[in-house]
Scaffold this active site. Structure first.
Site, short mmCIF file in Angstrom:
data_model
loop_
_atom_site.label_atom_id
_atom_site.label_comp_id
_atom_site.label_asym_id
_atom_site.label_seq_id
_atom_site.Cartn_x
_atom_site.Cartn_y
_atom_site.Cartn_z
N ILE A 182 1.90 -5.90 2.71
CA ILE A 182 0.96 -6.94 3.14
C ILE A 182 1.51 -8.30 2.73
O ILE A 182 1.87 -8.48 1.56
CB ILE A 182 -0.42 -6.76 2.47
CG1 ILE A 182 -0.84 -5.30 2.48
CG2 ILE A 182 -1.45 -7.70 3.05
CD1 ILE A 182 -1.74 -4.84 3.53
N GLY A 220 0.86 -1.18 0.00
CA GLY A 220 0.00 0.00 0.00
C GLY A 220 0.89 1.22 0.00
O GLY A 220 2.10 1.13 -0.20
N GLY A 221 0.29 2.35 0.25
CA GLY A 221 1.07 3.57 0.28
C GLY A 221 2.01 3.57 1.47
O GLY A 221 3.01 4.26 1.47
N ASP A 272 -11.99 6.68 2.92
CA ASP A 272 -11.09 6.37 1.80
C ASP A 272 -11.58 5.20 0.95
O ASP A 272 -10.80 4.35 0.55
CB ASP A 272 -9.68 6.09 2.34
CG ASP A 272 -8.60 6.24 1.26
OD1 ASP A 272 -8.88 6.86 0.21
OD2 ASP A 272 -7.49 5.73 1.47
N1 LIG Z 1 -6.87 -8.65 3.99
C1 LIG Z 1 -6.29 -8.62 2.79
N2 LIG Z 1 -6.27 -9.70 2.01
C2 LIG Z 1 -5.68 -9.69 0.79
N3 LIG Z 1 -5.08 -8.61 0.27
C3 LIG Z 1 -5.06 -7.49 1.00
C4 LIG Z 1 -5.66 -7.44 2.31
N4 LIG Z 1 -5.50 -6.20 2.80
C5 LIG Z 1 -4.85 -5.52 1.84
N5 LIG Z 1 -4.57 -6.28 0.77
C6 LIG Z 1 -3.85 -5.90 -0.47
O1 LIG Z 1 -2.86 -4.97 -0.17
C7 LIG Z 1 -3.14 -3.70 -0.80
C8 LIG Z 1 -2.77 -2.58 0.13
O2 LIG Z 1 -3.54 -2.66 1.30
P1 LIG Z 1 -4.02 -1.40 2.10
O3 LIG Z 1 -4.88 -0.55 1.21
O4 LIG Z 1 -4.63 -1.83 3.37
O5 LIG Z 1 -2.62 -0.68 2.34
P2 LIG Z 1 -2.30 0.84 2.57
O6 LIG Z 1 -0.85 0.89 2.87
O7 LIG Z 1 -3.17 1.39 3.62
O8 LIG Z 1 -2.60 1.44 1.14
P3 LIG Z 1 -3.24 2.83 0.64
O9 LIG Z 1 -3.46 3.68 1.83
O10 LIG Z 1 -2.25 3.34 -0.34
O11 LIG Z 1 -4.55 2.48 -0.02
C9 LIG Z 1 -4.63 -3.77 -1.14
O12 LIG Z 1 -4.97 -2.99 -2.27
C10 LIG Z 1 -4.81 -5.25 -1.44
O13 LIG Z 1 -4.42 -5.51 -2.75
#
Ligand SMILES: Nc1ncnc2c1ncn2[C@@H]1O[C@H](COP(=O)(O)OP(=O)(O)OP(=O)(O)O)[C@@H](O)[C@H]1O
Length: 603
Positions: free
Chosen positions: A64, A59-60, A186
């Site tokens: 994961i 993610g940003g 979001d």
């Molecule tokens: N529970 C999950 N199961 C499978 N894939 C996941 C899960 N949670 C997140 N992901 C994958 O990881 C990516 C990033 O997750 P997430 O959006 O929670 O991260 P982030 O760092 O908060 O990103 P951002 O704020 O840039 O959207 C998601 O778009 C998805 O592809």
């Protein structure tokens, strides 16, 4: 403190690969996490152990990984891991711990008489040292593909019935979440994941609670610290003011529905995303006459439930509790009219189908339109790194950059990072370092690296959609200079867009004052993408010999590629109109802006 057990210590674990330390970002605010080697075991707060599997997303702000409870076989969980100092995972973890207990979710489902709810929950959490750096992690159930994948594959449209089912499911999640006093803030396709396993494809889950916050119930007090938080395309008018409200979540959903139904949001069409106050103004104008605005986006007829929903949202007061049942009823009525059951796997394949009101853009789902869109999806990605013009004085060499397809040159990380939240900057550079281009490790956003020019079926509604050629971003091929790095001061009115679309932004660097002086740094290979035909004027320091020979003013047209000699002292980029000529103010020529200076600096 829970500790990381290296694979050697974990029974039955394959030796972990040596982790390459993740590149540390410059940002003091948010660091990207260290890479966690496959096979590492994290111990959570309750001494439960989780074996780390493959990375499945970045993610940003964090990475994961698939994860498996030690002693079990299935990697049916995920671990989200971020440096301890990062705020979003802290926020997300606390939101889950307080508000998303499995029992609470179960009770909500029973009360509402629904079989499933797209609300994730937390399985465990803890801290771990990775490469000597303290990280926080949460463990959650593992879900499937995010729906942005289907949206992009279809040429930026989803089947109408599926859009309505998603709307209903997301309203369920909102109702649950708002019931806990929080808003999500979001929602976007890349934060909506399908379930895994049997029946999983029927339910979409809303993830990423890193921006969750208490909604206001009292006065509407703009908060400069939170202004513009979210993902610029979808951020609500209230969120632009920094005020979390329930109506804001609905508005964000509404903007997504518009996109999923195949229209392009006006502030995207108008390329305003790099300038939050302009996006805010555009949204206010849009919502002030939401019916008229939707009509321009869907000239053949506004999808009925979308119209009702958006009109309703525009009339809600900031502290009002939305009527979730009423909102869902518009979408479920449309599904009934379309004879699409609100059950079974969500269908992401485009096929001709009856519209809810039979009057909006039926050609969107015609085979020809689908084929056209699919073709466009294959076209090279657009990366609008520079949104407006950078212009300086006149006495420079003139280099013409004609629009062309990107040919493997990637914008330099610094260029791409300009105007990106510090977290994003780090993410981008880290991804650049560690991810081969063919791997889908970086979460891809609708307008992101995998993004394509907006597929515009003939009948597709668009507000002034530029033609494909115009919307393509020519990538300036490498203009290497011996000086390699330069610091450029832009005049206050210039806005530089280095941000890829669809990214969550936290108000750490987005200033509500658009006229402040800003300094951007980028690698002066001019390896940046521009969103229009441009004239690049580069003034160079002339080698001593040549200076003696030539007249002080030379204006020679030549290709960018051949221009690699002396240090650059001044740069002038100017948009030209779509036909390649410079035009004039009346014919679309970008106005000149003063005061662009280029200074060399030591790396
Ligand atoms: N529970 C999950 N199961 C499978 N894939 C996941 C899960 N949670 C997140 N992901 C994958 O990881 C990516 C990033 O997750 P997430 O959006 O929670 O991260 P982030 O760092 O908060 O990103 P951002 O704020 O840039 O959207 C998601 O778009 C998805 O592809």
């Amino acid at each position: 403190m829970p500790r990381v057990v290296k694979p050697k210590a974990a029974a039955g674990t394959a030796p972990a690969k040596k982790a390459a330390p993740a590149k540390k970002g410059k940002s003091k605010l948010y660091d990207m996490p260290e890479k966690v080697p496959e096979g590492t075991v994290f111990t959570d707060m309750t001494k439960g152990q989780w074996r780390i599997g493959k990375s499945i997303g970045i993610g940003g702000f964090g990475e994961i990984y698939s994860a498996c409870k030690v002693g079990e076989k299935n990697y049916d969980a995920v671990v989200k891991c971020e440096p301890h100092g990062n705020g979003p995972l802290f926020v997300e973890m606390h939101f889950y711990l307080r508000n998303a207990k499995q029992d609470d979710i179960k009770q909500f489902k029973q009360k509402k008489g629904i079989k499933s709810l797209g609300m994730p929950y937390i399985l465990a959490n803890g801290s771990a040292d990775v490469n000597g750096q303290k990280h926080r992690f949460i463990v959650m159930p593992r879900y499937g593909s995010d729906i942005s994948k289907f949206f992009l594959e279809n040429g930026k449209i989803l089947p109408e019935g599926t859009v309505y089912r998603l709307a209903i499911q997301m309203l369920d999640v909102y109702q649950y979440m708002h019931g806990t006093g929080y808003v999500h803030a979001d929602l976007k396709a890349s934060n909506i994941l399908l379930g895994l396993g049997k029946g999983g494809g029927a339910q979409a889950y809303l993830v990423d609670f890193g921006l969750a916050s208490h909604f206001v119930t009292g006065d509407f007090k703009p908060d400069p610290k939170k202004m513009h938080n979210g993902t610029m395309e979808y951020t609500s008018r209230d969120a632009h003011h920094g005020v979390p409200t329930r109506r804001s979540d609905l508005e964000i959903l509404g903007y997504n529905l518009i996109e999923w139904l195949g229209a392009e949001l006006p502030w995207v069409t108008q390329k305003l995303l790099a300038t939050p106050p302009k996006v805010q103004k555009a949204k206010e104008t849009f919502m002030d006459d939401v019916e008229g605005s939707l009509k321009s986006l869907f000239p053949k007829g506004v999808p009925a439930p979308l119209g009702s929903f958006m009109k309703y949202v525009s009339k809600l007061s900031h502290s009002q509790e939305p009527d979730y049942d009423l909102c869902r009823s518009w979408f479920s009525t449309a599904l009934k009219q379309m004879k699409i059951p609100n059950s079974g796997d969500l269908d992401f394949k485009l096929k001709p189908q009856t519209s809810s009101n039979n009057n909006h853009s039926p050609a969107k789902t015609s085979k020809v339109a689908v084929a056209k869109r699919a073709k466009k999806v294959d076209s090279p990605p657009v990366n609008s790194s520079i949104e407006e013009i950078i212009s300086a004085s006149e006495d420079e060499e003139e280099l013409e950059v004609l629009p062309r397809k990107r040919q493997g040159t990637r914008p330099s990380p610094k260029a791409r990072a300009a105007k990106v939240s510090p977290r994003k900057r780090v993410a981008a550079s880290s991804a650049e370092q560690s991810t081969p281009p063919n791997q889908k490790r970086i979460k891809t956003e609708p307008n992101g690296t995998k993004s394509t020019p907006k597929a515009t079926p003939k009948s597709s509604p668009r507000l002034g959609t530029p033609n494909a050629a115009k919307s393509q971003t020519p990538s300036a091929s490498k203009l290497q200079t011996p000086s390699a790095s330069a610091k450029i001061n832009f005049s206050p009115a210039i806005s530089l867009r280095g941000r890829q679309g669809g990214k969550t932004v936290v108000n750490d660097d987005l200033t509500p004052n658009p006229r402040s002086n800003k300094t951007y740094e980028f690698n002066f290979e001019l390896d940046v993408s521009m969103d229009a035909n441009v004239i690049v004027n580069v003034k160079r320091k002339k080698p001593a010999k040549e200076q003696a020979k030539s007249s002080p003013k030379t204006s020679t047209s030549r290709s960018l590629a051949s221009c690699i000699d002396s240090p650059v002292t001044r740069v002038n980029l100017r948009k030209v109109n779509g036909h390649g000529d410079e035009g004039s103010p009346s014919t679309g020529r970008s106005p000149r802006t003063p005061a662009v200076t280029v200074r060399k600096y030591q790396r």
